[in-house]
Design an enzyme around this catalytic site. Structure first.
Site, PDB file in Angstrom:
ATOM      1  N   TYR A  85      -2.723 -12.616  -1.308  1.00  0.00           N
ATOM      2  CA  TYR A  85      -1.692 -12.075  -0.550  1.00  0.00           C
ATOM      3  C   TYR A  85      -1.626 -14.162   0.109  1.00  0.00           C
ATOM      4  O   TYR A  85      -2.715 -15.341  -0.779  1.00  0.00           O
ATOM      5  CB  TYR A  85      -1.812 -11.217   0.488  1.00  0.00           C
ATOM      6  CG  TYR A  85      -1.302 -10.392  -0.217  1.00  0.00           C
ATOM      7  CD1 TYR A  85      -0.694  -9.850  -0.325  1.00  0.00           C
ATOM      8  CD2 TYR A  85      -2.491  -9.422   0.002  1.00  0.00           C
ATOM      9  CE1 TYR A  85      -0.209  -8.862  -0.940  1.00  0.00           C
ATOM     10  CE2 TYR A  85      -2.573  -7.800  -0.825  1.00  0.00           C
ATOM     11  CZ  TYR A  85      -1.078  -7.666  -1.257  1.00  0.00           C
ATOM     12  OH  TYR A  85      -0.973  -6.389  -1.543  1.00  0.00           O
ATOM     13  N   CYS A 121      -4.835   8.523  -5.932  1.00  0.00           N
ATOM     14  CA  CYS A 121      -4.749   8.136  -4.392  1.00  0.00           C
ATOM     15  C   CYS A 121      -3.894   6.562  -4.255  1.00  0.00           C
ATOM     16  O   CYS A 121      -2.482   6.526  -3.165  1.00  0.00           O
ATOM     17  CB  CYS A 121      -5.787   8.442  -3.527  1.00  0.00           C
ATOM     18  SG  CYS A 121      -7.249   7.514  -3.310  1.00  0.00           S
ATOM     19  N   ARG A 143     -11.246   4.087  -0.226  1.00  0.00           N
ATOM     20  CA  ARG A 143     -11.309   5.272  -1.021  1.00  0.00           C
ATOM     21  C   ARG A 143     -11.967   6.569  -0.616  1.00  0.00           C
ATOM     22  O   ARG A 143     -11.120   7.437  -0.207  1.00  0.00           O
ATOM     23  CB  ARG A 143     -11.324   5.301  -2.301  1.00  0.00           C
ATOM     24  CG  ARG A 143      -9.977   4.758  -3.188  1.00  0.00           C
ATOM     25  CD  ARG A 143     -10.787   4.311  -4.411  1.00  0.00           C
ATOM     26  NE  ARG A 143     -11.358   3.163  -5.028  1.00  0.00           N
ATOM     27  CZ  ARG A 143     -12.650   2.830  -5.707  1.00  0.00           C
ATOM     28  NH1 ARG A 143     -11.855   3.639  -6.689  1.00  0.00           N
ATOM     29  NH2 ARG A 143     -13.345   1.858  -5.586  1.00  0.00           N
ATOM     30  N   GLN A 147      -4.587  -5.626  10.534  1.00  0.00           N
ATOM     31  CA  GLN A 147      -5.231  -6.365   9.614  1.00  0.00           C
ATOM     32  C   GLN A 147      -3.308  -7.007   9.324  1.00  0.00           C
ATOM     33  O   GLN A 147      -2.326  -6.053   9.225  1.00  0.00           O
ATOM     34  CB  GLN A 147      -4.924  -6.001   8.201  1.00  0.00           C
ATOM     35  CG  GLN A 147      -5.164  -7.017   7.330  1.00  0.00           C
ATOM     36  CD  GLN A 147      -5.604  -6.045   5.945  1.00  0.00           C
ATOM     37  OE1 GLN A 147      -4.999  -6.108   4.931  1.00  0.00           O
ATOM     38  NE2 GLN A 147      -7.245  -6.958   5.584  1.00  0.00           N
ATOM     39  N   CYS A 180     -15.726  12.212  -2.864  1.00  0.00           N
ATOM     40  CA  CYS A 180     -14.338  11.474  -3.593  1.00  0.00           C
ATOM     41  C   CYS A 180     -14.836  10.857  -5.137  1.00  0.00           C
ATOM     42  O   CYS A 180     -15.972  10.194  -5.161  1.00  0.00           O
ATOM     43  CB  CYS A 180     -14.232   9.675  -2.989  1.00  0.00           C
ATOM     44  SG  CYS A 180     -13.373   8.647  -3.779  1.00  0.00           S
ATOM     45  N   CYS A 224     -11.023   8.481  -8.712  1.00  0.00           N
ATOM     46  CA  CYS A 224      -9.911   9.170  -9.899  1.00  0.00           C
ATOM     47  C   CYS A 224      -8.286   7.845  -9.492  1.00  0.00           C
ATOM     48  O   CYS A 224      -7.979   7.680 -10.489  1.00  0.00           O
ATOM     49  CB  CYS A 224      -9.526  10.108  -9.899  1.00  0.00           C
ATOM     50  SG  CYS A 224      -8.275  10.723  -8.277  1.00  0.00           S
TER      51      CYS A 224
END
Length: 372
Positions: free
Chosen positions: A173, A352, A325, A102, A346, A349
């Site tokens: 971006y 990470c 995630r 990317q 997962c 939360c």
């Protein structure tokens, strides 16, 4: 509902994926200070490949030193890194997955310390409220230079034997800044109406296509909405028109996301503990899929269960399931799903995503070859 549809092949241009599961670009935070990939990064991506992901998209990778967003981010702004990137792609291929890079320019979503003390740049001098950065407005010459830098970076991706390239046109971006009426207040050919606001993106695409040729897949991550308060940002109507234009230009796949730094939490909603909370950007992806039925569309955002994944594909709302995630929590989730596991472990939360957690790993499970 076809229970095996999730594991059927799909083509992105001439690139065939073995299944419909894609690792959405996730900043691994394992590059050197100068943006060079490391062996630790290879380890993380190898684990994803071994775990059964059809397509891995690397974390956002800056195309010029003025486009860097954080200190642990990969960069492909120099030919010097091509051999290292080539080893990375080779290692992933040996483990059975396809891999894309990317490409990004941060625009105003950075701080001067990350870009050599310079002032961040943007289409217009609109303050980035979460960081209090006021960027300088890009000149026409600067815009043309960045367009060429995207193309040069894509050519390096191709030389390094990756399978595709993804343009980062989402999350606020630089490309996202140009197409959004919230961040683009220009009155020249690069701003104003929707056609002018998408001009930068289209010129970036054309420059990349010219440099990599017709057979190399080009994808984009595109906001379906900015979710800026007051409806000041990009909305799904504009996003659909952008998608239709990109389809005519020859884009090979669109991954639909949403939000920017100032509206961060819609990107990563916490506590996804029921099917009703899953796939929170699906309605945006569905509208874009309707507009470009012949182009693969990926949907991302809180997808956790095989039931929802299969339903999305069987209903024709999207073609590819993009995960972030869940694949931090379980790098082998695709294999587990294929063997009968019903959903990711997962718990959303979001720990990470703490920038102090580097390299990135699941804080709850602490299962990562780099953090055991």
């Amino acid at each position: 509902m076809d229970s095996e549809l999730l594991f059927t092949p799909i083509k992105i241009g001439n690139l065939e994926l073995k299944n419909r599961i894609m690792r959405s670009a996730t900043c691994e935070r394992i590059a050197t200070d100068n943006g060079c990939p490391t062996e630790k990064l290879n380890t993380v991506l190898e684990d994803l490949a071994i775990g059964g992901v059809g397509l891995i998209v690397t974390g956002y990778t800056y195309i010029s030193e003025t486009g860097r967003s954080n200190s642990a981010q990969m960069g492909i702004y120099t030919d010097d890194y091509i051999p290292v990137f080539k080893k990375l792609s080779s290692d992933v291929h040996k483990c059975g997955a396809k891999i894309a890079i990317q490409l990004v320019h941060s625009g105003r979503q950075t701080r001067s310390k990350h870009i050599g003390g310079k002032t961040p740049m943007a289409p217009s001098a609109v303050e980035e409220k979460s960081s209090k950065v006021i960027p300088h407005e890009l000149s026409n010459d600067e815009i043309e230079k960045i367009i060429a830098e995207f193309g040069d970076a894509a050519k390096r991706v191709q030389i390094a034997e990756f399978d595709a390239v993804q343009l980062h046109g989402a999350h606020g971006y630089l490309i996202s800044q140009f197409i959004s009426p919230y961040t683009n207040c220009r009155e020249d050919k690069w701003g104003g109406n929707s056609e002018n606001r998408m001009r930068f993106l289209i010129e970036v695409y054309r420059n990349v296509r010219t440099k990599v040729g017709d057979d190399f897949p080009i994808m984009i991550k595109l906001n379906g909405a900015d979710f800026i308060k007051g409806g000041l940002g990009l909305d799904i109507t504009d996003a659909v028109e952008i998608a239709k234009t990109l389809a005519k230009e020859g884009i090979n796949m669109i991954e639909v996301s949403a939000s920017m730094w100032e509206s961060y939490f819609p990107i990563v909603k916490p506590d996804i503990d029921s099917p009703e909370k899953e796939a929170y950007f699906l309605s945006l992806a569905e509208e874009i899929k309707k507009a470009i039925p012949n182009i693969p569309v990926a949907t991302v955002g809180g997808i956790r269960s095989r039931e929802i994944m299969e339903k999305i594909i069987s209903d024709g709302k999207a073609d590819i399931i993009s995960l972030c995630r869940p694949l931090i929590c379980e790098t082998d989730l695709p294999l587990k799903l294929q063997r009968g596991q019903l959903k990711s472990e997962c718990i959303s939360c979001n720990k990470c995503l703490n920038p102090r957690v580097a390299p990135i790993y699941c804080v709850q499970k602490r299962k990562n070859r780099l953090n055991t």
